[in-house]
Design a protein around this motif. Structure first.
Motif, PDB file in Angstrom:
ATOM      1  N   GLY A  74       0.792  -1.217   0.000  1.00  0.00           N
ATOM      2  CA  GLY A  74       0.000   0.000   0.000  1.00  0.00           C
ATOM      3  C   GLY A  74       0.823   1.265   0.000  1.00  0.00           C
ATOM      4  N   SER A  75       2.142   1.107   0.031  1.00  0.00           N
ATOM      5  CA  SER A  75       3.023   2.278  -0.033  1.00  0.00           C
ATOM      6  C   SER A  75       3.196   2.709  -1.485  1.00  0.00           C
ATOM      7  CB  SER A  75       4.392   1.952   0.568  1.00  0.00           C
ATOM      8  OG  SER A  75       4.270   1.608   1.935  1.00  0.00           O
ATOM      9  N   VAL A  76       3.639   3.955  -1.666  1.00  0.00           N
ATOM     10  CA  VAL A  76       3.892   4.494  -2.992  1.00  0.00           C
ATOM     11  C   VAL A  76       5.332   4.978  -3.044  1.00  0.00           C
ATOM     12  CG1 VAL A  76       3.258   6.253  -4.686  1.00  0.00           C
ATOM     13  CG2 VAL A  76       1.485   5.196  -3.266  1.00  0.00           C
ATOM     14  N   LEU A  77       6.068   4.508  -4.047  1.00  0.00           N
ATOM     15  CA  LEU A  77       7.438   4.972  -4.241  1.00  0.00           C
ATOM     16  C   LEU A  77       7.425   6.257  -5.065  1.00  0.00           C
ATOM     17  CD1 LEU A  77       9.549   1.772  -4.979  1.00  0.00           C
ATOM     18  CD2 LEU A  77       9.769   3.303  -3.049  1.00  0.00           C
ATOM     19  N   VAL A  78       8.182   7.247  -4.607  1.00  0.00           N
ATOM     20  CA  VAL A  78       8.260   8.535  -5.298  1.00  0.00           C
ATOM     21  C   VAL A  78       9.732   8.836  -5.564  1.00  0.00           C
ATOM     22  CG1 VAL A  78       7.438  10.912  -5.326  1.00  0.00           C
ATOM     23  CG2 VAL A  78       6.281   9.226  -3.889  1.00  0.00           C
ATOM     24  N   PRO A  79      10.286   8.305  -6.654  1.00  0.00           N
ATOM     25  CA  PRO A  79      11.692   8.562  -6.967  1.00  0.00           C
ATOM     26  C   PRO A  79      11.882   9.967  -7.539  1.00  0.00           C
ATOM     27  CG  PRO A  79      10.858   6.571  -8.052  1.00  0.00           C
ATOM     28  CD  PRO A  79       9.694   7.355  -7.581  1.00  0.00           C
ATOM     29  N   ASP A  80      13.065  10.503  -7.325  1.00  0.00           N
ATOM     30  CA  ASP A  80      13.429  11.779  -7.909  1.00  0.00           C
ATOM     31  C   ASP A  80      14.196  11.536  -9.203  1.00  0.00           C
ATOM     32  OD1 ASP A  80      13.839  14.590  -8.114  1.00  0.00           O
ATOM     33  OD2 ASP A  80      13.857  14.694  -5.928  1.00  0.00           O
ATOM     34  N   THR A  81      14.546  12.633  -9.871  1.00  0.00           N
ATOM     35  CA  THR A  81      15.413  12.539 -11.037  1.00  0.00           C
ATOM     36  C   THR A  81      16.844  12.374 -10.549  1.00  0.00           C
ATOM     37  OG1 THR A  81      13.921  13.905 -12.341  1.00  0.00           O
ATOM     38  CG2 THR A  81      16.167  13.710 -13.136  1.00  0.00           C
TER      39      THR A  81
ATOM     40  N   LEU B 220       3.603   4.067  -8.030  1.00  0.00           N
ATOM     41  CA  LEU B 220       4.885   4.635  -8.423  1.00  0.00           C
ATOM     42  C   LEU B 220       4.618   5.991  -9.061  1.00  0.00           C
ATOM     43  CD1 LEU B 220       7.988   4.176  -8.816  1.00  0.00           C
ATOM     44  CD2 LEU B 220       7.424   3.287 -11.094  1.00  0.00           C
ATOM     45  N   ALA B 221       5.253   7.047  -8.543  1.00  0.00           N
ATOM     46  CA  ALA B 221       5.076   8.398  -9.071  1.00  0.00           C
ATOM     47  C   ALA B 221       6.427   8.919  -9.517  1.00  0.00           C
ATOM     48  CB  ALA B 221       4.474   9.319  -8.005  1.00  0.00           C
ATOM     49  N   LEU B 222       6.584   9.113 -10.829  1.00  0.00           N
ATOM     50  CA  LEU B 222       7.863   9.513 -11.412  1.00  0.00           C
ATOM     51  C   LEU B 222       7.756  10.888 -12.072  1.00  0.00           C
ATOM     52  CD1 LEU B 222       8.663   6.166 -13.222  1.00  0.00           C
ATOM     53  CD2 LEU B 222      10.108   7.159 -11.455  1.00  0.00           C
ATOM     54  N   PRO B 223       8.846  11.674 -12.042  1.00  0.00           N
ATOM     55  CA  PRO B 223       8.890  12.902 -12.839  1.00  0.00           C
ATOM     56  C   PRO B 223       9.179  12.544 -14.289  1.00  0.00           C
ATOM     57  CG  PRO B 223      10.928  12.663 -11.593  1.00  0.00           C
ATOM     58  CD  PRO B 223      10.044  11.512 -11.194  1.00  0.00           C
ATOM     59  N   LEU B 224       8.117  12.341 -15.054  1.00  0.00           N
ATOM     60  CA  LEU B 224       8.232  11.629 -16.318  1.00  0.00           C
ATOM     61  C   LEU B 224       8.716  12.464 -17.486  1.00  0.00           C
ATOM     62  CD1 LEU B 224       4.811   9.858 -15.930  1.00  0.00           C
ATOM     63  CD2 LEU B 224       7.037   8.848 -15.545  1.00  0.00           C
ATOM     64  N   GLY B 225       8.064  13.594 -17.706  1.00  0.00           N
ATOM     65  CA  GLY B 225       8.284  14.280 -18.961  1.00  0.00           C
ATOM     66  C   GLY B 225       9.301  15.390 -18.918  1.00  0.00           C
ATOM     67  N   ARG B 226       9.487  16.014 -17.758  1.00  0.00           N
ATOM     68  CA  ARG B 226      10.390  17.147 -17.670  1.00  0.00           C
ATOM     69  C   ARG B 226      11.706  16.793 -16.984  1.00  0.00           C
ATOM     70  NH1 ARG B 226       7.153  19.101 -20.738  1.00  0.00           N
ATOM     71  NH2 ARG B 226       6.197  21.166 -20.650  1.00  0.00           N
ATOM     72  N   GLY B 227      11.767  15.626 -16.349  1.00  0.00           N
ATOM     73  CA  GLY B 227      12.983  15.265 -15.626  1.00  0.00           C
ATOM     74  C   GLY B 227      13.288  16.277 -14.539  1.00  0.00           C
ATOM     75  N   THR B 228      12.263  16.697 -13.810  1.00  0.00           N
ATOM     76  CA  THR B 228      12.387  17.800 -12.862  1.00  0.00           C
ATOM     77  C   THR B 228      13.143  17.364 -11.610  1.00  0.00           C
ATOM     78  OG1 THR B 228      10.272  18.637 -13.672  1.00  0.00           O
ATOM     79  CG2 THR B 228      11.114  19.586 -11.631  1.00  0.00           C
ATOM     80  N   VAL B 229      14.346  17.874 -11.442  1.00  0.00           N
ATOM     81  CA  VAL B 229      15.129  17.567 -10.242  1.00  0.00           C
ATOM     82  C   VAL B 229      14.473  18.245  -9.046  1.00  0.00           C
ATOM     83  CG1 VAL B 229      17.359  17.855  -9.115  1.00  0.00           C
ATOM     84  CG2 VAL B 229      17.258  17.345 -11.559  1.00  0.00           C
ATOM     85  N   GLY B 230      14.298  17.495  -7.970  1.00  0.00           N
ATOM     86  CA  GLY B 230      13.653  18.036  -6.783  1.00  0.00           C
ATOM     87  C   GLY B 230      12.169  17.745  -6.707  1.00  0.00           C
ATOM     88  N   PHE B 231      11.644  16.958  -7.628  1.00  0.00           N
ATOM     89  CA  PHE B 231      10.231  16.573  -7.616  1.00  0.00           C
ATOM     90  C   PHE B 231       9.899  15.662  -6.438  1.00  0.00           C
ATOM     91  CE2 PHE B 231       7.492  12.932  -8.676  1.00  0.00           C
ATOM     92  CZ  PHE B 231       6.288  13.529  -9.000  1.00  0.00           C
TER      93      PHE B 231
END
Length: 557
Positions: free
Chosen positions: A385-392, A411-422
């Motif tokens: 039930g946890s969600v992984l939120v990786p950064d760039t 899983l929540a990824l900074p997909l399109g902009r590669g936003t560092v610090g997301f």
């Protein structure tokens, strides 16, 4: 109690089902906090979570939208406050996250053609036009409720995305007449997409025939498929066609990890890339084939391509389809399955995919054993039930590519902009959205862009674990590898990428956040991660470890 624009705004958000909005107060937006205190239970479970930096408000709203599948809301103040959210809205736009940004603007009585009153930027809305689906202006306090409703509907309507609403600061404190025309809370329009026109029968039949006749069909599932809830329908169709399912980063978890047709690794892995190369017909569902997935188009056009999408422009802008089925992914795939009888070859396909999985894992262990150890540790310790939120960051790339996601929206990824610090601020929204635990995996460089949100995490007691992978290089690792490829031994460039980093454990503890440090991804890391992810409080785990990035693309492209 007289009803003000601030009361109207908060009531409307509550009526729309928003339970958490992320905000940073300013001189122009203070009436909102006063109104929240006035309304009390009249706004249901809505709460404003105070962040420390405007980009964090928008990133958190993005994370909230991704985990709930609903509307994420950020509220910021005029001028520099509003403009600080631009980078985060760009990420939300690229990832089709329905984020509603509500920003105060200069008071209506003080507007000038250019910069004039405090924090005024002239036409503030114009800054957001290129990054959002739409921008809205409130022209009178009585209009606040109607404009916010319309903006919310626009944000969630496929293809979903961020929307901007500008409210003159003085309107929040002025009287706002209650709506009496039948569009009050009891009759609020549902935040669901209007029905699309049915796909022409001849197009549907042509698509069925192409898939049935294909010798090596392949299903490519994207973020639009996940957002529409098409996973079960895709799984059924894949089994009938004996077709492998390749998912984009946005669609990770759309079908269960043990589905007999799932290629669980990214198409960039050479072993999986062969599935694409060998396919004679590809059914692309809810994807625009962006540069991240196709390595800027280096992936070859398949011999036959059928696209299912709500957005004709997005479906055709990179890889022109032979046939476009315009409609909701779940509905179209369910109809497409009708009349398709099971084809032979499912057992053979499953064996092939199992072999691919073994070969990919073997290669990962050989090329970067520390990454394999890291991924295994996450899988063994992170609670269900946890969600992984990786950064760039390098660790985030390994998770995005090779972590076996158990279900959709995990899983929540900074997909399109590669936003560092997301990662870290987005994890605040994920936690507030109901995840058992938000597990942010970030780097020393990425974490520093939003470390002030440790104050938000501890103040709101959000279930967030931050894993900082500190490589000890004192550099941006990804930039560092590119730098040495292009400018070997250039002392000027070296000095530009060197970093001074703090004691992250001491930094976290200074906010009252429990923190610890460990070397490597071995037994001690597993023990601490298991302990931290089962806590009721936010915490930070610093890991001293160095990872090389995963391979970027199939060697055949």
């Amino acid at each position: 109690m007289s009803i003000t624009g601030a009361h109207s705004l908060l009531r409307t958000l509550a009526e729309l089902g928003v339970e958490a909005a992320f905000a940073l107060p300013g001189t122009h937006s203070l009436p909102l906090w006063d109104a929240l205190d006035d309304l009390g239970g009249d706004v249901g479970s809505l709460r404003l979570l105070g962040v420390r930096h405007e980009p964090a408000a928008a990133h958190a709203a993005d994370g909230y939208a991704r985990v709930t599948g609903g509307l994420g809301v950020a509220v910021v103040t005029t001028g520099p406050g509003a403009l600080g959210t631009l980078r985060a809205l760009g990420e939300a736009a690229a990832s089709a996250s329905p984020v509603l940004l509500i920003a105060t603007e200069a008071p209506s009585t003080l507007r000038t053609p250019g910069p004039g009153s405090l924090a005024e930027h002239g036409d503030q809305r114009a800054f957001f036009a290129s990054l959002t689906k739409a921008t809205f202006a409130v022209e009178h306090p009585d209009d606040i409720a109607a404009v916010v409703r319309r903006a919310a509907e626009t944000a969630v309507r496929p293809r979903s995305g961020p929307v901007y609403v500008g409210v003159p600061a003085d309107f929040l404190g002025e009287s706002a007449e209650p709506v009496t025309d039948g569009t009050d809370g009891a009759a609020l329009p549902s935040l669901t997409a209007p029905p699309l026109s049915a796909v022409p029968a001849e197009d549907m039949e042509a698509a069925r025939a192409a898939l049935v006749e294909a010798r090596r069909p392949l299903i490519w599932a994207g973020g639009g498929a996940l957002r529409s809830g098409a996973g079960e329908a895709i799984g059924v169709l894949a089994e009938r066609l004996a077709a492998p399912i390749v998912t984009t980063f946005a669609a990770r978890g759309i079908v269960p990890p043990d589905h007999p047709c799932l290629a669980s690794n990214p198409v960039h892995a050479p072993e999986v890339g062969l599935l694409w190369d060998d396919a004679d017909v590809v059914l692309a569902i809810g994807t625009d084939f962006d540069g991240v997935m196709t390595r800027d188009g280096s992936m070859p056009q398949p011999p036959g391509l059928i696209a299912v999408n709500v957005d004709a422009e997005g479906a055709t802008k990179h890889y022109p389809p032979d046939l476009l089925l315009l409609g909701d992914a779940r509905e179209v795939v369910e109809e497409l399955s009708l009349g398709i009888l099971p084809k032979p070859g499912l057992d053979e396909l499953t064996r092939r995919l199992d072999d691919i999985e073994v070969r990919v894992r073997r290669r990962v262990r050989k090329e970067e054993p520390r990454a394999a150890e890291f991924l295994a540790a996450l899988k063994e310790t992170v609670p269900e039930g946890s969600v992984l939120v990786p950064d760039t960051c390098v660790a985030g790339y390994w998770i995005g590519s090779f972590y076996r996601v158990s279900g959709p929206r995990e899983l929540a990824l900074p997909l399109g902009r590669g936003t560092v610090g997301f990662g870290f601020p987005a994890s605040l929204g994920v936690a507030a959205g109901g995840a058992v635990r938000a597990v942010c995996v970030t780097s020393d460089g990425a974490f520093l862009t939003g470390c002030a949100e440790l104050a938000t995490a501890i103040q709101e007691k959000l279930p967030v674990t931050v894993v900082i992978v500190d490589d000890g290089l004192g550099r941006y690792a990804c930039t560092d590898s590119e730098q040495y490829a292009q400018y070997p031994a250039d002392p000027v460039t070296d000095s530009l990428t060197e970093l001074v980093t703090p004691d992250f454990v001491g930094l976290a503890k200074s906010f009252g956040v429990h923190a610890d440090r460990v070397d490597g991804f071995g037994r001690a890391f597993r023990r601490l991660l298991r302990e931290f992810t089962r806590s009721d409080e936010p915490n930070v785990l610093v890991v001293s470890a160095r990872l090389r990035p995963p391979r970027k693309t199939s060697t055949r492209w």
